[in-house]
Scaffold this motif. Structure first.
Motif, mmCIF file in Angstrom:
data_model
loop_
_atom_site.group_PDB
_atom_site.id
_atom_site.type_symbol
_atom_site.label_atom_id
_atom_site.label_comp_id
_atom_site.label_asym_id
_atom_site.label_seq_id
_atom_site.Cartn_x
_atom_site.Cartn_y
_atom_site.Cartn_z
ATOM 1 N N PRO A 181 0.830 -1.210 0.000
ATOM 2 C CA PRO A 181 0.000 0.000 0.000
ATOM 3 C C PRO A 181 0.861 1.255 0.000
ATOM 4 O O PRO A 181 1.945 1.286 0.583
ATOM 5 C CB PRO A 181 -0.805 -0.120 1.294
ATOM 6 C CG PRO A 181 0.037 -0.983 2.182
ATOM 7 C CD PRO A 181 0.731 -1.947 1.283
ATOM 8 N N SER A 182 0.387 2.288 -0.681
ATOM 9 C CA SER A 182 1.124 3.552 -0.709
ATOM 10 C C SER A 182 1.080 4.211 0.659
ATOM 11 O O SER A 182 0.016 4.404 1.251
ATOM 12 C CB SER A 182 0.509 4.494 -1.755
ATOM 13 O OG SER A 182 0.714 3.981 -3.047
ATOM 14 N N GLU A 183 2.245 4.522 1.169
ATOM 15 C CA GLU A 183 2.408 5.204 2.446
ATOM 16 C C GLU A 183 3.746 5.917 2.415
ATOM 17 O O GLU A 183 4.566 5.679 1.519
ATOM 18 C CB GLU A 183 2.348 4.207 3.612
ATOM 19 C CG GLU A 183 3.351 3.075 3.508
ATOM 20 C CD GLU A 183 3.167 2.048 4.622
ATOM 21 O OE1 GLU A 183 2.140 2.098 5.312
ATOM 22 O OE2 GLU A 183 4.071 1.225 4.795
ATOM 23 N N PRO A 184 4.011 6.814 3.372
ATOM 24 C CA PRO A 184 5.248 7.605 3.299
ATOM 25 C C PRO A 184 6.527 6.784 3.199
ATOM 26 O O PRO A 184 7.487 7.213 2.556
ATOM 27 C CB PRO A 184 5.212 8.409 4.599
ATOM 28 C CG PRO A 184 3.752 8.551 4.907
ATOM 29 C CD PRO A 184 3.135 7.260 4.464
ATOM 30 N N GLU A 185 6.564 5.602 3.818
ATOM 31 C CA GLU A 185 7.796 4.812 3.835
ATOM 32 C C GLU A 185 7.793 3.673 2.811
ATOM 33 O O GLU A 185 8.643 2.787 2.872
ATOM 34 C CB GLU A 185 8.023 4.234 5.233
ATOM 35 C CG GLU A 185 8.209 5.307 6.308
ATOM 36 C CD GLU A 185 8.415 4.705 7.684
ATOM 37 O OE1 GLU A 185 8.305 3.458 7.811
ATOM 38 O OE2 GLU A 185 8.694 5.459 8.623
ATOM 39 N N VAL A 186 6.857 3.695 1.870
ATOM 40 C CA VAL A 186 6.724 2.566 0.953
ATOM 41 C C VAL A 186 7.958 2.395 0.066
ATOM 42 O O VAL A 186 8.338 1.262 -0.273
ATOM 43 C CB VAL A 186 5.454 2.705 0.100
ATOM 44 C CG1 VAL A 186 5.562 3.891 -0.864
ATOM 45 C CG2 VAL A 186 5.165 1.425 -0.652
ATOM 46 N N ARG A 187 8.613 3.487 -0.307
ATOM 47 C CA ARG A 187 9.783 3.370 -1.187
ATOM 48 C C ARG A 187 10.911 2.601 -0.521
ATOM 49 O O ARG A 187 11.524 1.703 -1.120
ATOM 50 C CB ARG A 187 10.246 4.763 -1.619
ATOM 51 C CG ARG A 187 9.235 5.482 -2.496
ATOM 52 C CD ARG A 187 9.464 6.980 -2.558
ATOM 53 N NE ARG A 187 8.397 7.640 -3.311
ATOM 54 C CZ ARG A 187 7.197 7.933 -2.808
ATOM 55 N NH1 ARG A 187 6.903 7.596 -1.554
ATOM 56 N NH2 ARG A 187 6.283 8.517 -3.558
ATOM 57 N N ALA A 188 11.191 2.938 0.747
ATOM 58 C CA ALA A 188 12.253 2.242 1.481
ATOM 59 C C ALA A 188 11.877 0.785 1.737
ATOM 60 O O ALA A 188 12.710 -0.121 1.603
ATOM 61 C CB ALA A 188 12.528 2.954 2.805
#
Length: 249
Positions: free
Chosen positions: A172-179
């Motif tokens: 799910p898209s969330e602030p830490e999803v990239r890491a």
């Protein structure tokens, strides 16, 4: 370079050309008449890649399939497709006669129907479906099912609609999803490629179809035959000289 990855080896038709500096890794099938040029990379990483007959992959293009336990993105390229230099195509389906120009990108889950073109630097984004004969202009973005073509200045507005991390990484898209996605992907890659190895022996190639024409020997074979003929001639000449010497005694 031919690489075995995760117990899978590339299968290359005998009539296909693969440049020495190209890299084929894992579950890759190259059908008859294909040409893969210098610097191209084709990787079946967790899912298969199939390159249809008489297709061309030009210099430094990257073709990839991807997949894990939860999601699979095989790459299926139909016959007579052109993949231009530095293009990037991952986990998509390209029907016969598709043209992907220099620097264009096609992402996971996309389908491009036959006789369709994607111009220089254009993007076909995740889960997009391009209809037959449709054209994506230079630097434009195709998105949706059916696809809508957007100019480059609308890329920001498309960002929230793409659901890129949900589609590609199942997160799910969330602030830490990239890491989180990067860490999970690094773990997957380490495991998948832990036993990779360059295949030194000749790759098992599919036999070429008979053409009715006599096969010409490769240059190395004709050179070897020539050397044998020269040695035989020398031996016969020496034997005749010995016979003549005995007669004169």
């Amino acid at each position: 370079m031919i690489v075995s990855s995760n117990t899978k080896k590339p299968q290359i038709h005998a009539s296909a050309y693969v440049a020495p500096s190209a890299v084929l890794s894992g579950d890759v099938t190259v059908e008859e008449g294909c040409a893969i040029l210098h610097g191209a990379v084709i990787s079946g990483e967790g899912a298969p890649v199939t390159l249809g007959a008489n297709s061309v992959v030009m210099e430094n293009a990257v073709l990839r399939a991807s997949g894990g336990k939860a999601m699979q993105f095989p790459l299926n390229i139909g016959e007579s497709c052109m993949i231009g230099p530095t293009a990037y195509v991952v986990g998509a389906t390209l029907e016969p006669g598709v043209f992907i120009a220099t620097g264009a990108k096609v992402f996971n889950g996309a389908t491009i129907e036959e006789n369709t073109s994607v111009a220089l630097g254009a993007i076909v984004h995740v889960s997009t479906h391009l209809k037959s004969g449709q054209h994506v202009p230079m630097q434009h973005i195709a998105f949706g099912n059916p696809a809508v073509i957007y100019p480059p200045e609308q890329a920001g507005a498309l960002r929230e609609r793409l659901q890129f991390f949900e589609t590609v990484f199942n997160m799910p898209s969330e602030p830490e999803v990239r890491a989180k996605a990067t860490a999970a992907y690094a773990k997957f890659l380490r495991k998948t490629h832990a036993q990779d190895g360059i295949i030194v022996e000749t790759v098992k190639r599919q036999p070429a179809k008979p053409t009715g024409k006599p096969a010409e020997p490769p240059p190395t074979q004709s050179q070897d035959v020539g050397k044998v003929v020269d040695v035989m001639f020398l031996e016969l000449h020496e034997a005749e000289m010995r016979r003549n010497a005995k007669k004169q005694q």
